[in-house]
Structure formats: C-alpha cells, structure tokens
Design a protein around this motif. Structure first.
Motif, PDB file in Angstrom:
ATOM      1  N   ASP A 107     -20.051  17.751  -1.438  1.00 52.60           N
ATOM      2  CA  ASP A 107     -19.543  17.296  -0.135  1.00 52.60           C
ATOM      3  C   ASP A 107     -19.224  15.801  -0.106  1.00 52.60           C
ATOM      4  OD1 ASP A 107     -19.784  19.865   0.948  1.00 52.60           O
ATOM      5  OD2 ASP A 107     -21.896  19.518   1.446  1.00 52.60           O
ATOM      6  N   GLN A 108     -19.103  15.184  -1.268  1.00 50.46           N
ATOM      7  CA  GLN A 108     -18.718  13.786  -1.365  1.00 50.46           C
ATOM      8  C   GLN A 108     -17.434  13.681  -2.185  1.00 50.46           C
ATOM      9  OE1 GLN A 108     -22.097  12.017  -3.247  1.00 50.46           O
ATOM     10  NE2 GLN A 108     -23.512  12.591  -1.614  1.00 50.46           N
ATOM     11  N   ILE A 109     -16.739  12.562  -1.999  1.00 52.79           N
ATOM     12  CA  ILE A 109     -15.560  12.287  -2.797  1.00 52.79           C
ATOM     13  C   ILE A 109     -15.949  11.340  -3.924  1.00 52.79           C
ATOM     14  CG2 ILE A 109     -13.240  11.298  -2.826  1.00 52.79           C
ATOM     15  CD1 ILE A 109     -13.427  13.901  -1.278  1.00 52.79           C
ATOM     16  N   LYS A 110     -15.614  11.709  -5.146  1.00 49.07           N
ATOM     17  CA  LYS A 110     -15.848  10.848  -6.298  1.00 49.07           C
ATOM     18  C   LYS A 110     -14.483  10.424  -6.850  1.00 49.07           C
ATOM     19  CE  LYS A 110     -20.398  11.433  -6.515  1.00 49.07           C
ATOM     20  NZ  LYS A 110     -21.379  10.339  -6.460  1.00 49.07           N
ATOM     21  N   ALA A 111     -14.308   9.128  -7.027  1.00 52.66           N
ATOM     22  CA  ALA A 111     -13.013   8.632  -7.480  1.00 52.66           C
ATOM     23  C   ALA A 111     -13.195   7.458  -8.434  1.00 52.66           C
ATOM     24  CB  ALA A 111     -12.155   8.208  -6.293  1.00 52.66           C
ATOM     25  N   ILE A 112     -12.184   7.249  -9.268  1.00 58.00           N
ATOM     26  CA  ILE A 112     -12.088   6.052 -10.099  1.00 58.00           C
ATOM     27  C   ILE A 112     -10.807   5.342  -9.679  1.00 58.00           C
ATOM     28  CG2 ILE A 112     -11.942   5.097 -12.429  1.00 58.00           C
ATOM     29  CD1 ILE A 112     -13.371   7.563 -13.464  1.00 58.00           C
ATOM     30  N   ILE A 113     -10.952   4.083  -9.285  1.00 64.51           N
ATOM     31  CA  ILE A 113      -9.851   3.334  -8.691  1.00 64.51           C
ATOM     32  C   ILE A 113      -9.572   2.068  -9.502  1.00 64.51           C
ATOM     33  CG2 ILE A 113      -8.993   2.225  -6.593  1.00 64.51           C
ATOM     34  CD1 ILE A 113      -9.583   5.229  -6.307  1.00 64.51           C
ATOM     35  N   SER A 114      -8.295   1.765  -9.661  1.00 61.58           N
ATOM     36  CA  SER A 114      -7.871   0.506 -10.273  1.00 61.58           C
ATOM     37  C   SER A 114      -7.129  -0.317  -9.230  1.00 61.58           C
ATOM     38  CB  SER A 114      -6.959   0.780 -11.472  1.00 61.58           C
ATOM     39  OG  SER A 114      -6.382  -0.420 -11.950  1.00 61.58           O
ATOM     40  N   LYS A 115      -7.339  -1.637  -9.275  1.00 57.73           N
ATOM     41  CA  LYS A 115      -6.653  -2.522  -8.338  1.00 57.73           C
ATOM     42  C   LYS A 115      -6.138  -3.757  -9.066  1.00 57.73           C
ATOM     43  CE  LYS A 115      -7.320  -5.293  -4.130  1.00 57.73           C
ATOM     44  NZ  LYS A 115      -8.295  -5.794  -3.125  1.00 57.73           N
ATOM     45  N   HIS A 116      -4.923  -4.157  -8.688  1.00 57.95           N
ATOM     46  CA  HIS A 116      -4.351  -5.382  -9.246  1.00 57.95           C
ATOM     47  C   HIS A 116      -3.579  -6.100  -8.147  1.00 57.95           C
ATOM     48  CE1 HIS A 116      -1.776  -7.642 -12.343  1.00 57.95           C
ATOM     49  NE2 HIS A 116      -3.011  -8.092 -12.430  1.00 57.95           N
ATOM     50  N   ASP A 117      -3.685  -7.423  -8.115  1.00 55.18           N
ATOM     51  CA  ASP A 117      -2.906  -8.228  -7.177  1.00 55.18           C
ATOM     52  C   ASP A 117      -2.897  -9.676  -7.672  1.00 55.18           C
ATOM     53  OD1 ASP A 117      -5.356  -9.387  -6.442  1.00 55.18           O
ATOM     54  OD2 ASP A 117      -5.541  -8.227  -4.601  1.00 55.18           O
ATOM     55  N   MET A 118      -2.281 -10.579  -6.904  1.00 53.07           N
ATOM     56  CA  MET A 118      -2.176 -11.980  -7.316  1.00 53.07           C
ATOM     57  C   MET A 118      -3.541 -12.627  -7.504  1.00 53.07           C
ATOM     58  SD  MET A 118       0.907 -13.410  -4.887  1.00 53.07           S
ATOM     59  CE  MET A 118       0.584 -15.088  -5.469  1.00 53.07           C
ATOM     60  N   ARG A 119      -4.447 -12.325  -6.613  1.00 44.30           N
ATOM     61  CA  ARG A 119      -5.789 -12.915  -6.672  1.00 44.30           C
ATOM     62  C   ARG A 119      -6.541 -12.428  -7.905  1.00 44.30           C
ATOM     63  NH1 ARG A 119     -11.016 -11.483  -4.449  1.00 44.30           N
ATOM     64  NH2 ARG A 119     -10.111  -9.424  -4.116  1.00 44.30           N
ATOM     65  N   ILE A 120      -6.489 -11.127  -8.136  1.00 45.49           N
ATOM     66  CA  ILE A 120      -7.189 -10.544  -9.285  1.00 45.49           C
ATOM     67  C   ILE A 120      -6.575 -11.025 -10.594  1.00 45.49           C
ATOM     68  CG2 ILE A 120      -7.620  -8.361 -10.491  1.00 45.49           C
ATOM     69  CD1 ILE A 120      -7.989  -7.078  -7.710  1.00 45.49           C
ATOM     70  N   GLN A 121      -5.245 -11.163 -10.634  1.00 43.25           N
ATOM     71  CA  GLN A 121      -4.597 -11.643 -11.851  1.00 43.25           C
ATOM     72  C   GLN A 121      -5.074 -13.040 -12.214  1.00 43.25           C
ATOM     73  OE1 GLN A 121      -2.744 -10.123 -14.120  1.00 43.25           O
ATOM     74  NE2 GLN A 121      -2.670 -12.033 -15.299  1.00 43.25           N
ATOM     75  N   LEU A 122      -5.209 -13.903 -11.200  1.00 42.38           N
ATOM     76  CA  LEU A 122      -5.666 -15.266 -11.467  1.00 42.38           C
ATOM     77  C   LEU A 122      -7.136 -15.293 -11.871  1.00 42.38           C
ATOM     78  CD1 LEU A 122      -5.299 -18.347 -11.440  1.00 42.38           C
ATOM     79  CD2 LEU A 122      -5.866 -18.302  -9.001  1.00 42.38           C
ATOM     80  N   LEU A 123      -7.969 -14.599 -11.127  1.00 49.08           N
ATOM     81  CA  LEU A 123      -9.414 -14.709 -11.334  1.00 49.08           C
ATOM     82  C   LEU A 123      -9.943 -13.815 -12.448  1.00 49.08           C
ATOM     83  CD1 LEU A 123     -10.649 -14.882  -7.625  1.00 49.08           C
ATOM     84  CD2 LEU A 123     -10.044 -16.759  -9.166  1.00 49.08           C
ATOM     85  N   HIS A 124      -9.351 -12.649 -12.611  1.00 48.85           N
ATOM     86  CA  HIS A 124      -9.869 -11.685 -13.586  1.00 48.85           C
ATOM     87  C   HIS A 124      -8.953 -11.515 -14.799  1.00 48.85           C
ATOM     88  CE1 HIS A 124     -11.355  -7.613 -14.944  1.00 48.85           C
ATOM     89  NE2 HIS A 124     -12.498  -8.238 -14.723  1.00 48.85           N
ATOM     90  N   GLU A 125      -7.686 -11.898 -14.628  1.00 57.21           N
ATOM     91  CA  GLU A 125      -6.676 -11.862 -15.686  1.00 57.21           C
ATOM     92  C   GLU A 125      -6.292 -10.444 -16.109  1.00 57.21           C
ATOM     93  OE1 GLU A 125      -8.045 -14.333 -18.886  1.00 57.21           O
ATOM     94  OE2 GLU A 125      -8.498 -16.024 -17.555  1.00 57.21           O
ATOM     95  N   ALA A 126      -6.733  -9.467 -15.333  1.00 60.84           N
ATOM     96  CA  ALA A 126      -6.428  -8.060 -15.621  1.00 60.84           C
ATOM     97  C   ALA A 126      -6.891  -7.231 -14.426  1.00 60.84           C
ATOM     98  CB  ALA A 126      -7.137  -7.594 -16.890  1.00 60.84           C
ATOM     99  N   PRO A 127      -6.380  -6.017 -14.281  1.00 61.20           N
ATOM    100  CA  PRO A 127      -6.826  -5.163 -13.168  1.00 61.20           C
ATOM    101  C   PRO A 127      -8.331  -4.906 -13.220  1.00 61.20           C
ATOM    102  CG  PRO A 127      -4.833  -4.276 -14.174  1.00 61.20           C
ATOM    103  CD  PRO A 127      -5.303  -5.381 -15.070  1.00 61.20           C
TER     104      PRO A 127
END
Length: 201
Positions: A107-127
C-alpha cells in the motif's frame, strides 16, 4: 382507465429511480474512491517535472510530511507552502525529474527518482538520485520519505562553500540566498549561480 394511470405512474417512478441511481453513480465516480495510488504518484512526479502547481495542489493532503532519512530530518509542509513557495523556488532552476523505477509495495509507492537542474549541476556536478517511499491516504499524498542513492556530500559541500565565499566577496547584496525556499530567495540564488558561472567561463 385505472390501468393506464397505474402504467403511467410506474413508468414515471422508474424514470425517477433510474435518474436518482445515475446521479449517485456519477457522484461516486467524481470522488473516485478507488483511484490508483500509482496513478496519483505518477501525476505527482509529472507535476514536479513541469512545475505544475495547479495539478500538484489537487494531489496533496493539507499537510505533507517530508523525511530525509539520511539526515534524520523531517519537515511538515502546509499544502500552500509546498505549492506556492517550495515549488516556485524549485522551478526557478529549471529542474528535470526522471522516474527511473516506480511500483507499489504494501500500500505504499516505491520509486527511484533522478533530478538535474542548474543548482545541482553547479553543486553536485551531476544528477542526484534517490529512493522514495510515498504514503497516500484517501487519494491524497500525506508523507514522502527519501534516501540518497547517488549523492556526493563532499563535492556538494566544497562547491557550495566556494559559491558562498565568492558571493560574499563579489556580490554581498546576494548574501542570504540560502536562507529559505521561496520566490524572492530563489531569485537571489539563481542570480548568484548565473554570475558565478559567468565569472568562471
């Protein structure tokens, strides 16, 4: 004559009964008590990706609890704060959310999510990538728990410190760009990133 009256009454009664039952059925369908939790979750991620606040507002309970399990951090958003502040802040960085996996379990949703944006590119250098457990009650999302899969703390901390130091020296008017998640602060953050990137080309 009596037979004709009885027949007319019976026909009229049946029409009324049929109309009443139709209204009841349509009303139940409008509430959609059996809406798929998986469909609700997919609409949530689509709304995030498109920064669609109108759709998101219809998916959330009045209070949404978010939990970052890696840091033992829990936050309670009101629907208004999540939709009209956090989502507006998030949209400024032009995010892309990608659902890598999604399914239901107990009865729960299990997901794997990827995120990328300008902020993440600068701080993390990858999604960034994380697992997510979503709880839904009465067709409304009530709680979301996240755990990192791909997130490099050391790179994030190093790049964020470099950005903060550069802003403090070169654009002190933007100091405080990390102090909240709403439109005005997000604009400061976006400007800081843009100026920083331009200066490092």
């Amino acid at each position: 004559m009596r037979d004709l009256i009885n027949y007319s009454f019976s026909k009229y009664f049946n029409i009324l009964l049929l109309s009443f039952l139709t209204v009841i059925m349509l009303s139940c369908n409008g509430k959609n008590p059996n809406a798929s939790s998986l469909d609700i979750a997919k609409k949530y991620y689509q709304a995030l990706d498109k920064s669609n606040r109108e759709v998101m507002s219809g998916l959330l309970e009045d209070t949404l609890y978010t939990v970052e399990t890696d840091y033992n951090y829990k936050h309670a958003f009101t629907k208004e704060d999540y939709v009209n502040n956090w989502m507006v802040w998030d949209s400024l960085f032009n995010p892309t959310y990608t659902v890598l996996e999604i399914d239901t379990l107990n009865d729960q949703i299990k997901a794997i999510i990827s995120k990328h944006d300008m902020r993440i590119q600068l701080l993390h250098e990858a999604p960034t990538v994380w697992t997510e457990t979503m709880y839904i009650k009465d067709n409304k999302i009530t709680r979301i728990e996240r755990q990192n899969v791909t997130f490099n703390d050391s790179i994030w901390i190093k790049n964020r410190a470099e950005l903060i130091n550069w802003v403090n020296i070169n654009h002190p008017e933007l100091i405080g760009f990390l102090d909240g998640q709403n439109k005005s602060i997000g604009k400061k953050y976006l400007k800081a990133i843009t100026l920083f990137n331009n200066s490092h080309q």
